[in-house]
Scaffold this active site. Structure first.
Site, mmCIF file in Angstrom:
data_model
loop_
_atom_site.group_PDB
_atom_site.id
_atom_site.type_symbol
_atom_site.label_atom_id
_atom_site.label_comp_id
_atom_site.label_asym_id
_atom_site.label_seq_id
_atom_site.Cartn_x
_atom_site.Cartn_y
_atom_site.Cartn_z
ATOM 1 N N GLY A 147 23.865 76.868 73.575
ATOM 2 C CA GLY A 147 22.456 76.925 73.939
ATOM 3 C C GLY A 147 22.004 78.367 74.061
ATOM 4 O O GLY A 147 20.943 78.757 73.593
ATOM 5 N N ALA A 148 22.861 79.169 74.703
ATOM 6 C CA ALA A 148 22.543 80.570 74.941
ATOM 7 C C ALA A 148 23.822 81.272 75.378
ATOM 8 O O ALA A 148 24.799 80.624 75.724
ATOM 9 C CB ALA A 148 21.484 80.698 76.032
ATOM 10 N N GLU A 153 25.243 84.719 77.684
ATOM 11 C CA GLU A 153 24.826 85.692 78.693
ATOM 12 C C GLU A 153 25.320 87.113 78.445
ATOM 13 O O GLU A 153 25.645 87.826 79.399
ATOM 14 C CB GLU A 153 25.299 85.214 80.072
ATOM 15 C CG GLU A 153 26.830 85.294 80.318
ATOM 16 C CD GLU A 153 27.584 84.034 79.989
ATOM 17 O OE1 GLU A 153 27.076 83.221 79.192
ATOM 18 O OE2 GLU A 153 28.698 83.858 80.514
ATOM 19 N N ASN A 154 25.376 87.575 77.193
ATOM 20 C CA ASN A 154 25.761 88.968 76.933
ATOM 21 C C ASN A 154 25.014 89.884 77.898
ATOM 22 O O ASN A 154 23.811 89.739 78.082
ATOM 23 C CB ASN A 154 25.404 89.346 75.502
ATOM 24 C CG ASN A 154 25.842 88.304 74.513
ATOM 25 O OD1 ASN A 154 27.014 87.963 74.443
ATOM 26 N ND2 ASN A 154 24.886 87.755 73.775
ATOM 27 N N HIS A 211 19.810 80.163 84.083
ATOM 28 C CA HIS A 211 21.269 80.077 83.966
ATOM 29 C C HIS A 211 21.844 81.408 83.473
ATOM 30 O O HIS A 211 22.781 81.955 84.067
ATOM 31 C CB HIS A 211 21.617 78.936 82.990
ATOM 32 C CG HIS A 211 23.080 78.733 82.741
ATOM 33 N ND1 HIS A 211 23.770 77.660 83.266
ATOM 34 C CD2 HIS A 211 23.979 79.460 82.026
ATOM 35 C CE1 HIS A 211 25.042 77.743 82.869
ATOM 36 N NE2 HIS A 211 25.185 78.822 82.120
ATOM 37 N N GLU A 212 21.277 81.918 82.403
ATOM 38 C CA GLU A 212 21.829 83.146 81.821
ATOM 39 C C GLU A 212 21.593 84.349 82.732
ATOM 40 O O GLU A 212 22.464 85.208 82.871
ATOM 41 C CB GLU A 212 21.239 83.395 80.431
ATOM 42 C CG GLU A 212 21.396 82.227 79.446
ATOM 43 C CD GLU A 212 22.812 81.698 79.309
ATOM 44 O OE1 GLU A 212 23.769 82.469 79.522
ATOM 45 O OE2 GLU A 212 22.964 80.498 79.007
ATOM 46 N N HIS A 265 24.090 84.615 85.453
ATOM 47 C CA HIS A 265 25.366 85.203 85.016
ATOM 48 C C HIS A 265 25.355 86.732 85.044
ATOM 49 O O HIS A 265 26.423 87.340 85.031
ATOM 50 C CB HIS A 265 25.661 84.795 83.571
ATOM 51 C CG HIS A 265 26.313 83.456 83.394
ATOM 52 N ND1 HIS A 265 27.412 83.040 84.115
ATOM 53 C CD2 HIS A 265 26.042 82.446 82.533
ATOM 54 C CE1 HIS A 265 27.770 81.831 83.704
ATOM 55 N NE2 HIS A 265 26.957 81.436 82.754
#
Ligand SMILES: *[C@@H]1O[C@H](CO)[C@@H](O)[C@H](O)[C@H]1NC(C)=O
Ligand SMILES: *[C@@H]1O[C@H](CO)[C@@H](O)[C@H](O)[C@H]1NC(C)=O
Ligand SMILES: *[C@@H]1O[C@H](CO)[C@@H](O)[C@H](O)[C@H]1NC(C)=O
Ligand SMILES: *[C@@H]1O[C@H](CO)[C@@H](O)[C@H](O)[C@H]1NC(C)=O
Ligand SMILES: [Zn+2]
Length: 967
Positions: free
Chosen positions: A353-354, A356-357, A389-390, A393
């Site tokens: 989905g994505a 988190e870099n 969410h990201e 992180h």
């Protein structure tokens, strides 16, 4: 990483016509199952085809394989990286001779030796070095000229363990620093892993994006690195790219200049050094995207996307919400955002989905881009929650990183819990926090109730190979992790929970931790705040994280005895996994008596007597708001009283618990703890229910009934009953929306309006079907779409189901021309709704043509078709007939195969189908099933279970529907 599961989660909200709830369960089931089996059999599936190739250069010295350091999957501890200097040049046009897209790179890693060694072992996967030399062109230099550097004896690749190995003629010595320099090329493939390429069309021109997905173990596919999360270092990144393109990375741009390389005029973008970070969080992107930006408290926030998407303002919603969500987390963590900028980018091809870099978060387009004209409220909610969410992180996971992948559940479970808190901050009117119960708790209950489930924790030593690491990204890690952390935060209180969290982040910033470090900090907060608990945080939480599954708590109101038992969906299943706590939990019980909330109780043993729970006239309701990770059963009298208040005065029961009563009852019935008739009885009051959560919970549970019965004589009476139940809801929304001309104000009403229409149309309410076909026809003939984005999925599906080739072809052309992925996705799923076998077969053929259906969408499209009762046998035949082709062409994604196999077989409930499945397994034994291997086993088991369930329940269910369908 944002879960691939997010997809099924979002679809679950809009797509009951497609049984998406059941699909989500099945998808998740298969993942867990495969993991468990893989562990038991000590069998690991290859992630790709590259694992078996032989070293191309100097063969490794021969000796017993397992004894050599380069045959071990974990890095030796002798070298610690400090700084990397990496220059990469992706070519966005194919090499004229090989036709391959490639990238070139040069990298120097500076490391410290902490134990003397004559070996340098560093990760490198699918990278090519100059093969003319026996040292692969590798150079070793000192950082400080005073240090002696041994010469290189040989260097070679170990493809299985994915290493570059450098054997030295002398020893590196402890306390000294060295630099290893390499020059390499790699393929910029369309494999969605490492440094890869994504293609899209804009204004008729095909464009290429070079981008990355490193997590968990693909940074080594972009440059040689010590690719483990605890090997944090500082990265100095430089990207070389064409004029007219931009380059992005984790850190902010330092300078961008014109350079000439081999006669070519290019740009060189140099980035500031990163913070000390893990390799799996790196990102490099070259593209010609545009962006929009804003600055909040000197923090630069940018949203990048295709030029046309930015021109259409599709990044604005994400930009609006990022600042407030970051602010929220700064407060929640009591820690300012650790980086000077926050970039987020929407990519046309992206597997999860994505991701988190750190400082450069990558998304699927549907997870970041919002367009009022195309996006539904659930699309919007998905965007808000994934962003939250990201961003969560950025601290939890990136600033403080778990030492090894075995603790992944804490990283992902935590983000999956606080994403609701962040999204609530962004959209305070939505009640989004309640939805964790449907999207995570109920969803993972279905999986964690199987004998093949597994505990949240695993031993560090058991997780070694890339495939084992990939398998950890499952529903247990995400959704059970989120559920038990929510429970923990509830019984500690949010103040105590955040107090411990904040000191944890402060202690381990820029470093690594293990999950018990968090427990230590929470326990300190418990003591400091004098919180009263029956045991330590460790001891309470151990019962939830060290053993799989969860209890059903039974309350006998005639005696006040409450007891617990491991809840298993199949009571005959055999538990082979031993538990350190004998399948007992320390259970916090929030409860009410006849509508009045009572004091928190704890169940610490197998059973206990709580006098206050004794009742003969009062009704007792436990697990308020489903904060606890368990199911609840009652004595018959209390069930009767609950059903009676539900049917006369349902508002006395909190709305989340109204959803829970249905979900618990249906699952207790599946487990043969209560009768199926009692479960069905919990749905009778719905004729008066208007709230979203109870309806959605019911629809999720009815999915199974549809799958089992939509080809049997039960189907007619079931449809009659459900049509009767849903008609008042349909009329309610018709009135609320002024004959479907307005959008309901409340978020949850917008969702339930979709349910009302979906179920009304599905059960054949004529007024609904007319509505769907009229709107669709209006769109087709005028080319102006009158359908509100919230209703598009269901209206498209029902209109295509009612129509023929004309409707289908129109929708297909709209799909091909869609300029926003959110709209394309709605059409792609609706196209699977047609009842015409030839159209479904043609659509199946399209799925394997990447110019028509993106590779990332192929398997989910086949599964959509299988969800359709007409498409089911066609999809099964299609998959059977082309198995070896699908297997070789689409074998990359780790989840997709199990989804595919489970998706096409989930209706199976006859002996004949079971035989076919066994035959399929035997016929393809030589080709194999890759990541779908265990899904085949599971499908067989599930089919056997379904056959038994139908045998036992069909007659009762038929009679019940016949009775209740009467007007
Ligand atoms: C860099 O190259 C581009 C394209 O050739 C040119 O337009 C630009 O003026 C150059 N910039 C500088 C500072 O030389
Ligand atoms: C973003 O915020 C601006 C300013 O508050 C507002 O006008 C706009 O409608 C918002 N855009 C979206 C898509 O929410
Ligand atoms: C930009 O940030 C400022 C300050 O935080 C805020 O007031 C404004 O609404 C933001 N604009 C957009 C478009 O998000
Ligand atoms: C279900 O409801 C029917 C009709 O109200 C009732 O007669 C029956 O006893 C109920 N059965 C159970 C198991 O609750
Ligand atoms: Zn995540």
């Amino acid at each position: 990483m944002g879960k691939g599961f997010y997809i099924s989660k979002a679809v679950g909200i809009v797509g009951i016509v497609l049984c998406a709830g059941a699909l989500a369960t099945i998808i998740a089931l298969s993942v867990v199952y495969s993991q468990e089996k893989a562990k038991n059999n000590n069998q690991v599936l290859p992630t790709d085809g590259g694992l078996t190739t032989k070293p191309t250069v100097t063969p490794a010295p021969t000796s017993t394989p397992s004894s050599e350091l380069w045959d071990k999957y974990r890095l030796p501890k002798s070298l610690v990286p400090l700084n990397y200097y990496v220059t990469l040049r992706p070519h966005l046009t194919p090499d004229p001779t090989t036709k391959l897209y490639i990238f070139e790179g040069e990298s120097t890693v500076e490391f410290e030796c902490v134990e003397d060694t004559d070996l340098i072992i560093i990760h490198s996967h699918k990278l090519n070095y100059s093969d003319s030399e026996k040292t692969l062109g590798v150079r070793l230099t000192p950082v400080n000229d005073a240090v002696n550097v041994p010469t290189i004896k040989s260097a070679w690749l170990q493809p299985v363990t994915q290493y570059l190995v450098v054997q030295l003629n002398g020893k590196l010595t402890s306390g000294n620093r060295y630099q290893l320099s390499t020059k390499f090329t790699g393929e910029l493939a369309d494999d969605l892993g490492g440094f890869y390429r994504s293609e899209y069309k804009e204004d008729g021109v095909t464009k290429i994006v070079a981008t990355t997905q490193m997590q968990p173990t693909d940074a080594r596919k972009a440059f040689p690195c010590f690719d483990e999360p605890a090997m944090k270092a500082v990265f100095y990144i430089t990207l070389i790219h064409d004029h007219g393109t931009i380059a992005l990375s984790n850190a902010e741009e330092k300078e961008s200049t014109n350079v000439t390389i081999a006669g070519q005029d290019l740009r060189m973008t140099v980035f500031e050094p990163t913070k000390k970070m893990s390799t799996y969080l790196l990102a490099f992107i070259v593209c010609d995207f545009d962006f929009i930006s804003n600055t909040t408290d000197q923090l630069l926030i940018r949203i990048f996307a295709r030029k046309s998407a930015i021109a259409a303002d599709q990044g604005e919603y994400a930009l609006n919400k990022t600042g407030p969500i970051l602010k929220f987390f700064e407060k929640y963590y009591n820690s300012s955002y650790p980086l000077p900028k926050s970039d987020q980018i929407a990519l046309p091809d992206f597997n999860a989905g994505a991701m988190e870099n750190w400082g450069l978060i990558t998304y699927r387009e549907t997870a970041l881009l919002y367009d009022e004209a195309y996006s539904s409220s659930s699309n919007k909610e998905r965007i808000a929650t994934i962003i939250a969410h990201e961003l969560a992180h950025m601290w939890f996971g990136n600033l403080v990183t778990l030492r090894w992948w075995n603790d992944l559940w804490l990283n992902e479970g935590f983000a999956s819990y606080v994403e609701y808190l962040g999204a609530h901050e962004a959209e305070p009117d939505w009640n989004v926090k309640d939805l964790i119960v449907l999207s995570d708790v109920h969803r993972v209950f279905a999986i964690d109730a199987l004998a093949s489930s597994h505990p949240l924790t695993s031993n560090e030593d058991d997780i070694q190979k890339p495939a084992q690491i990939s398998e950890l990204f499952d529903a247990i890690s995400y959704s059970k992790g989120a559920s038990v952390l929510r429970m923990l935060s509830d019984f500690l209180t949010e103040d105590v929970f955040t107090m411990g969290l904040q000191t944890y982040l402060a202690e381990f910033a820029f470093g690594n931790a293990v999950y018990t470090d968090l427990w230590n900090h929470l326990q300190t907060a418990v003591i400091a705040s004098k919180t009263d608990l029956p045991d330590t945080v460790h001891n309470i939480m151990n019962t939830w994280v060290l053993q799989m599954g969860f209890p059903v708590v039974t309350i006998d109101t005639t005696t006040g005895v409450i007891s617990q038992k491991h809840f298993l969906l199949d009571p005959n299943s055999e538990i082979t996994t031993p538990s350190p706590f004998n399948y007992e939990w320390i259970v916090p019980i929030r409860w009410m008596k006849t509508g009045k909330t009572q004091d928190l109780q704890w169940l610490k043993d197998k059973s206990a007597t709580i006098d206050a729970m004794k009742a003969s006239a009062d009704w007792v309701l436990a697990n308020l708001d489903v904060v606890g990770y368990y199911r609840v059963n009652y004595d018959e009298g209390n069930w009767d009283r609950l059903l009676s208040v539900q049917s006369t005065n349902h508002e006395l029961i909190p709305v989340i618990n109204r959803a829970q009563l249905v979900d618990d009852a249906f699952n207790l019935a599946r487990a043969q703890i209560i009768s199926t008739v009692l479960a069905l009885n919990t749905t009778k009051y719905l004729i008066r229910e208007r709230e979203y959560m109870p309806w959605q919970s019911t629809l999720n549970n009815l999915d199974f009934f549809y799958l089992m019965f939509d080809r049997t004589e039960v189907y007619g009476p079931m449809q009659d009953y459900l049509r009767k139940q849903v008609t008042p809801l349909f009329d309610y929304y018709k009135t609320m929306t002024d004959n479907w001309s307005k959008v309901p104000d409340k978020h949850m009403d917008q969702y339930n309006q979709v349910n009302a229409i979906s179920l009304a149309c599905r059960t054949g309410l004529e007024e609904c079907q007319t509505l769907a076909t009229t709107w669709f026809e209006q769109w087709r003939t005028t080319n102006i779409n009158p359908i509100h984005p919230n209703l598009r999925s269901t209206i498209y599906c029902n209109a295509i189901a009612a129509g023929g080739a004309v409707e289908w072809d129109f929708a297909w052309s709209q799909f091909l021309n869609a300029t926003i992925a959110i709209e394309a996705d709605k059409l792609r799923s609706a196209l699977a709704c047609t009842k015409q076998p030839w159209l479904l077969n043609r659509y199946l053929e399209y799925t394997l043509n990447p110019t028509l259906i993106r590779k990332q969408d192929a398997t989910s499209t086949i599964v959509y078709i299988a969800n359709n009762v007409v498409g089911q046998p066609l999809a099964w035949d299609f998959v059977r007939a082309r198995w070896s082709y699908i297997f070789t062409e689409y074998g990359g994604g780790s989840f997709s195969f199990s989804n595919l196999i489970n998706g096409v077989t989930k209706r199976f409930s006859t002996q004949f189908e079971l035989d076919q499945l066994e035959q399929f397994k035997a016929d393809n034994a030589d080709v194999g099933f890759g990541s779908g291997t265990m899904a085949v086993e599971q499908s067989i088991e599930r089919t056997i279970g379904n056959i038994k369930w139908i045998e036992k329940n069909k007659e009762n269910v038929l009679n019940w529907f016949l009775d209740e369908a009467k007007p």
